[in-house]
Structure formats: C-alpha cells, structure tokens
Design a protein around this motif. Structure first.
Motif, short mmCIF file in Angstrom:
data_model
loop_
_atom_site.label_atom_id
_atom_site.label_comp_id
_atom_site.label_asym_id
_atom_site.label_seq_id
_atom_site.Cartn_x
_atom_site.Cartn_y
_atom_site.Cartn_z
N THR A 174 0.83 -1.21 0.00
CA THR A 174 0.00 0.00 0.00
C THR A 174 0.86 1.26 0.00
N LEU A 175 1.90 1.25 0.83
CA LEU A 175 2.79 2.40 0.91
C LEU A 175 3.53 2.63 -0.40
N THR A 176 4.02 1.55 -1.01
CA THR A 176 4.79 1.67 -2.24
C THR A 176 3.94 2.15 -3.40
N VAL A 177 2.77 1.53 -3.59
CA VAL A 177 1.89 1.91 -4.70
C VAL A 177 1.40 3.34 -4.54
N ALA A 178 0.99 3.70 -3.31
CA ALA A 178 0.48 5.05 -3.09
C ALA A 178 1.56 6.11 -3.24
N ALA A 179 2.81 5.76 -2.93
CA ALA A 179 3.89 6.74 -3.01
C ALA A 179 4.43 6.89 -4.42
#
Length: 321
Positions: A174-179
């Motif tokens: 979630t953190l990687t895709v959103a960032a």
C-alpha cells in the motif's frame, strides 16, 4: 522484461537475503542465553549482520511488490527456506541430506503451481487508513495471543512472526503503490501512519523470529514461511480485490501447489530438525543422602596385668646379687 518477471527475480534475491539473515539469527540464538533481552542482542555483531540482511531483503521485497501482487510475491517467500537449507548445511559443516533435497524439489514444484494460479497484473488498489488500522489491530491481537506463556513457544512465536511479516508486506505494498502513483501528497496522514505501522510490525517480526529460532532453525523457519504468505494473501484477496487466474478452475493447481509446498516445507523442517544434534542429557541429580553415621568406639581401657608370683625352682637362688 515484463512486470511479472521483474517481481519474480527481485523475490528470488530477497529470499536469499532473508535466508542468510535467518541462518545468522539461528547461530546467534544458539550462542546466547535464552534470557538475553533485545537490548543486549544489539551488542553482538551477528545481530547487526542479521538486521542488515533483513533490511536488504525487505528493500528487494518492496521493489517486488511494486511489480507484482501479493498473491504472486508472497508465495515466493517460501524460497527463503529452500535457500536456508544449503546455507545452514554449509555453516554446520555437513552435506545436504536426501530428505532436504526432496523437500526442496516439492517446495519448488508447489511454488510453480501456485504461480500459475496467481494474478500477474501489477497492483493498483491500496488499503485505506481505516482498513490499515483494523488490519494492524487484528494482527496485534493475534500476536498477543500467540506470545502468551505456555508450551512450545518457538513455534508459536514463529507463527506470530510470519503473520506480522505478512501484514507488514501488505502494508508495504500500500505504501509503495500510493507513493509511486503520484495520486496524492507523500506526507499525507495515511502514508505516514502506514509507514509507522510497517516499521513497528517489521521490528516486531524480527524480534519474534529471533525468539523462535532459540529452538533451532528448521521447524520455526518453516512455520514463518507458511504463515507469511497466508496472511498477506488473505489481505490481498479480501481487501485489495486480487483474484486467482482461471476462476474456479484456477483453484485446482493452486490447491495442488499448496499441498506440495506444505509437504516440502514439512520435509525440510524435519530434515533440518534431525540434523541438529540433540543436547547432551543433563546429569542426573542425586538426592543428597543423609550422612552416614560413623560409630567411633571408645578406647578400651587397658587393664594392667596382674603379676604372677615367681616360682623358684629348687636349687636356684632368689634375690638380687
């Protein structure tokens, strides 16, 4: 090179890094006192070596999650156990046994079947802030239940470590895709909260695995390897909308692959457990016996001999000269 191949390649290198870290943690656990706290572990160079290897594996894992879904990347984590077999054998100065090779082959075949059923599209959906907080709360409750005092703490701590690491991977995706999709600010409340949760869960998983490896490497690592993808795949299927390819027909190779992978992991864990020399039995404690009573007899008083009368023979002179 397409996204699926990149995810698989990054996952393979990540598995080798995680395997090296697991071997280092197991060696450290075998050399330290079971009552040693986390702060004292930081004084060992082997601990920081394991932390560095875990960090490298985590970065590669994050990169793999950018290109592949959880249902694809997380099953490849089982290769950590496969890589740990020759590494552990080399560290112990022995050869890989036939049972270990069989377990490795079954695990690889099972993973190949799982990859056929896993979704190949790059991930796009992410967890919302309420979903991330709910997942973290459920995870902490499970860890608290598994870490309670009782029998077989190694396997329970290993299950808690695997669940924690799997949830951290889901939150990391979630953190990687959103960032990286540039759809919102990088310092939003959601991303900052998810980043803090990932850091907390990653550290907790590392400490739980260190506790689990006190009983050896084989069985705890097998439990970690199984619990990790199960936890992450559940989040991917339930909350992120990931699907298996082929619909209901895709479940057939997935189930066959899961059975083969589980059987391979079990064989590997048994073989590695048999390779660990059993501890020497503790010497039997002899109950303190009551001191033997030494009877010392009192000295017998000497009785003076009575002087016998001197009989004089006839013809002898009595008296002194």
């Amino acid at each position: 090179m397409n996204a699926t191949l990149i995810a698989v390649a990054l996952s393979l290198v990540s598995a080798v890094a995680y395997a090296s870290a697991a071997v280092a943690q197991a060696r450290l656990a075998g050399r330290t006192d079971p009552t040693t706290g986390p702060l004292r572990l930081m004084g060992h160079g082997a601990w920081w070596s394991a932390v560095g290897l875990n960090a490298g594996g985590a970065l590669l894992h994050v990169a793999a999650l950018k290109y592949g879904p959880l249902t694809l990347v997380q099953p490849l984590g089982a290769l950590t156990l496969v890589a740990a077999v020759p590494l552990g054998a080399r560290t112990a100065g022995r050869r890989v046994t036939r049972s270990e090779w069989r377990g490795t082959l079954l695990t690889l075949l099972g993973l190949a079947a799982l990859l056929l059923a896993a979704g190949g599209a790059a991930p796009h959906d992410t967890l919302t802030l309420p979903e991330a907080l709910a997942v973290a709360a459920v995870t902490m409750a499970l860890v608290a239940g598994l870490s309670r005092p009782g029998t077989r703490p190694g396997l329970r701590h290993a299950a808690a470590s695997g669940i924690t690491s799997g949830v951290a991977s889901a939150l990391t995706q979630t953190l990687t895709v959103a960032a990286t999709d540039h759809s919102g600010p990088l310092l939003s409340w959601r991303l900052v909260t998810v980043a803090l949760l990932v850091s907390f869960l990653a550290l907790g998983g590392l400490l739980l695995s260190q506790t689990a490896y006190r009983g050896g490497l084989g069985a705890p690592l097998a439990v970690v390897t199984l619990a990790n993808p199960v936890a992450a795949a559940l989040i991917g299927l339930v909350l992120l909308g990931e699907r298996l390819q082929g619909g209901l027909l895709g479940l057939v190779p997935a189930l066959i692959g899961a059975v083969a992978a589980v059987e391979g992991v079990v064989l590997l864990s048994r073989a590695q457990a048999d390779g660990i020399p059993a501890p020497a039995p503790a010497p039997a404690t002899v109950p303190p016996s009551r001191p033997s009573r030494v009877v010392i007899s009192a000295p017998t008083p000497s009785v003076p001999l009575t002087a016998e009368p001197l009989a004089l023979r006839p013809g002898t002179r009595g008296g002194a000269r």
